[in-house]
Design a protein around this motif. Sequence first.
Motif, PDB file in Angstrom:
ATOM      1  N   UNK A   7       0.845  -1.188   0.000  1.00  0.00           N
ATOM      2  CA  UNK A   7       0.000   0.000   0.000  1.00  0.00           C
ATOM      3  C   UNK A   7       0.882   1.241   0.000  1.00  0.00           C
ATOM      4  N   UNK A   8       1.517   1.535  -1.135  1.00  0.00           N
ATOM      5  CA  UNK A   8       2.451   2.644  -1.173  1.00  0.00           C
ATOM      6  C   UNK A   8       1.754   3.993  -1.097  1.00  0.00           C
ATOM      7  N   UNK A   9       2.469   4.980  -0.575  1.00  0.00           N
ATOM      8  CA  UNK A   9       1.980   6.350  -0.590  1.00  0.00           C
ATOM      9  C   UNK A   9       2.252   6.917  -1.978  1.00  0.00           C
ATOM     10  N   UNK A  10       1.200   7.279  -2.681  1.00  0.00           N
ATOM     11  CA  UNK A  10       1.366   7.768  -4.046  1.00  0.00           C
ATOM     12  C   UNK A  10       1.984   9.165  -4.044  1.00  0.00           C
ATOM     13  N   UNK A  11       2.762   9.426  -5.066  1.00  0.00           N
ATOM     14  CA  UNK A  11       3.379  10.747  -5.201  1.00  0.00           C
ATOM     15  C   UNK A  11       2.817  11.430  -6.438  1.00  0.00           C
ATOM     16  N   UNK A  12       2.843  12.759  -6.415  1.00  0.00           N
ATOM     17  CA  UNK A  12       2.302  13.533  -7.512  1.00  0.00           C
ATOM     18  C   UNK A  12       3.365  14.097  -8.418  1.00  0.00           C
ATOM     19  N   UNK A  78      15.176   4.441   0.111  1.00  0.00           N
ATOM     20  CA  UNK A  78      15.727   5.197  -1.007  1.00  0.00           C
ATOM     21  C   UNK A  78      15.830   6.685  -0.749  1.00  0.00           C
ATOM     22  N   UNK A  79      14.799   7.271  -0.119  1.00  0.00           N
ATOM     23  CA  UNK A  79      14.815   8.706   0.125  1.00  0.00           C
ATOM     24  C   UNK A  79      15.941   9.086   1.085  1.00  0.00           C
ATOM     25  N   UNK A  80      16.092   8.341   2.153  1.00  0.00           N
ATOM     26  CA  UNK A  80      17.115   8.655   3.146  1.00  0.00           C
ATOM     27  C   UNK A  80      18.514   8.589   2.535  1.00  0.00           C
ATOM     28  N   UNK A  81      18.791   7.530   1.783  1.00  0.00           N
ATOM     29  CA  UNK A  81      20.124   7.385   1.188  1.00  0.00           C
ATOM     30  C   UNK A  81      20.348   8.438   0.113  1.00  0.00           C
ATOM     31  N   UNK A  82      19.304   8.749  -0.676  1.00  0.00           N
ATOM     32  CA  UNK A  82      19.437   9.770  -1.708  1.00  0.00           C
ATOM     33  C   UNK A  82      19.817  11.118  -1.103  1.00  0.00           C
ATOM     34  N   UNK A  83      19.181  11.481  -0.015  1.00  0.00           N
ATOM     35  CA  UNK A  83      19.482  12.769   0.624  1.00  0.00           C
ATOM     36  C   UNK A  83      20.904  12.778   1.168  1.00  0.00           C
ATOM     37  N   UNK A  84      21.345  11.653   1.744  1.00  0.00           N
ATOM     38  CA  UNK A  84      22.721  11.584   2.248  1.00  0.00           C
ATOM     39  C   UNK A  84      23.722  11.753   1.104  1.00  0.00           C
ATOM     40  N   UNK A 181      17.287  19.184  -3.835  1.00  0.00           N
ATOM     41  CA  UNK A 181      17.336  18.150  -2.787  1.00  0.00           C
ATOM     42  C   UNK A 181      16.396  18.511  -1.646  1.00  0.00           C
ATOM     43  N   UNK A 182      16.343  19.777  -1.277  1.00  0.00           N
ATOM     44  CA  UNK A 182      15.422  20.224  -0.240  1.00  0.00           C
ATOM     45  C   UNK A 182      13.968  20.002  -0.654  1.00  0.00           C
ATOM     46  N   UNK A 183      13.677  20.250  -1.945  1.00  0.00           N
ATOM     47  CA  UNK A 183      12.315  20.040  -2.435  1.00  0.00           C
ATOM     48  C   UNK A 183      11.961  18.555  -2.413  1.00  0.00           C
ATOM     49  N   UNK A 184      12.918  17.700  -2.823  1.00  0.00           N
ATOM     50  CA  UNK A 184      12.690  16.259  -2.791  1.00  0.00           C
ATOM     51  C   UNK A 184      12.437  15.804  -1.351  1.00  0.00           C
ATOM     52  N   UNK A 185      13.204  16.337  -0.414  1.00  0.00           N
ATOM     53  CA  UNK A 185      13.049  15.947   0.989  1.00  0.00           C
ATOM     54  C   UNK A 185      11.659  16.303   1.523  1.00  0.00           C
ATOM     55  N   UNK A 186      11.086  17.403   1.031  1.00  0.00           N
ATOM     56  CA  UNK A 186       9.769  17.842   1.509  1.00  0.00           C
ATOM     57  C   UNK A 186       8.627  17.158   0.755  1.00  0.00           C
ATOM     58  N   UNK A 187       8.803  16.917  -0.548  1.00  0.00           N
ATOM     59  CA  UNK A 187       7.682  16.434  -1.362  1.00  0.00           C
ATOM     60  C   UNK A 187       7.623  14.917  -1.487  1.00  0.00           C
ATOM     61  N   UNK A 188       8.758  14.245  -1.247  1.00  0.00           N
ATOM     62  CA  UNK A 188       8.792  12.791  -1.413  1.00  0.00           C
ATOM     63  C   UNK A 188       8.501  12.106  -0.082  1.00  0.00           C
ATOM     64  N   UNK A 189       7.499  11.221  -0.020  1.00  0.00           N
ATOM     65  CA  UNK A 189       7.226  10.508   1.240  1.00  0.00           C
ATOM     66  C   UNK A 189       8.347   9.528   1.568  1.00  0.00           C
TER      67      UNK A 189
END
Length: 464
Positions: A7-12, A78-84, A181-189
């Motif tokens: 049940x993934x959180x959908x992204x826009x 993926x999000x955590x490693x991408x931001x690092x 990167x800041x935008x990805x951190x805020x908009x990506x679940x």
Amino acid sequence: MTATLDSPVRIGKPAIGALGTLALALGTLQAVVEPSLPLLQHDLGIGPAEGPLIFITLLITGAVVAPIAGKLGDRYGGKRVLIVLMTLVSIGGMLSSLAPNLPVLLLGQVLQGAMVGALPLSFILVRKHLPPGQTQVAVGLVSGLFTGGGLVGMLIAGPIAEGLSRHWMFAIPTIAIIATTLIVARSMPDDPPAASDSRIDWLGVILLSCTLVALVLGFTAVAGGGLPPLVTGAVIVGVAALATGWVVVERRVPSPMVDLRMLAAPAMWSSCVVTLLMSLGFGMTVYLVPQLLSTPAEGYGFAASSTDIGLLLLPATIAGVVAGTIAGIAARRFSPRAVITVGAIATAAALLTLASMHDATWQLVVARALIGFAVSVSAIALLAGIATAVAAEDTGIATGLLVVTRVVGVAIGAQIAGAILEARIDPASDLPNESAFTTGFAIAGVITALSLLAVRIMKKGARA
């Protein structure tokens, strides 16, 4: 409620747009070095032997990050490693922009190499948060924008470096990376890590990093000359010891970074040999062409500025993009081996032609574009061929081996080219003789032609 793969959180669109913009900025930052390499050498006061270090340092980090980026994303999210990784890239970009000397610039390039993990991590994110149909579209968008960033970087590097300074050439794309990167951190679940019993082969990562760095620095030191025989021998022994240690570790750990046991298969090791030889020739070309274009016009050069070089290399970049779109179709229609053979012949012919004909800019532009197209088509065909020659569960390992081999080949090729130019510098002008470029292109052509011998073995390996 905690998101799961069921049940993934959908992204826009904003989140996908942020990932695409980040890829665009990363591609731009990666591409600014090649057209501005002569300018960087002049500003930093370094010779042809040290110049390739600027170009290949990012590749070395990429060779280490590429095989483990996906594993890290699956294990930790993926999000955590991408931001690092993007934080490391941003620090590296700022170091490169502020670098007063070569060591600081190289450190910045090392950190920038973490950008190689951005694409696989982006694919992990869109796969987890989008349905299959939309995932394919998003992957195509992100990949296309990263490639487009290469075109942007090739075009803007010269004007920014000449109009502002070389510092802003790195700073502007880095600022864009920080913002996106800041935008990805805020908009990506957040995406939950996947359960896995396999461990990350950190010892293998460290040993491979040390081996590649020692190989490049050792080659630079030896090629520069002036080292006593004992010191030269010590350098060779040190590199061999690190490489041997890495091989031993990779053969013994349960989940190796690169499974070297696959090299026993004829199809695998012959593909690696072809990749290495073609990458050696390509790495020499990538370094020699901008150096020849930037050489003063008094004699045999063209006195091209960084802006001019970017424009002259643009057809080669476009050719590489086009190659990526048709390589898979060609490999499916004519067989990967046929595509690789034609690519190797075309590359060798172009290089050998350059050895005797390099007195007009159009000759360099056409040859470089043909080489870029042929090498890109061959590389993709090699990946397609090996993907069908090994078991499905070994596809990632096999393609990872080819990626590492390609990076090593390009790195050594650039170093060989720099050593050839350094060995034939005219004391009166402090510039390489024209014969150095003739020799460099000829050697690159012969090395590439040798790959055809390994292509013959590939057919036998495929049959086996």
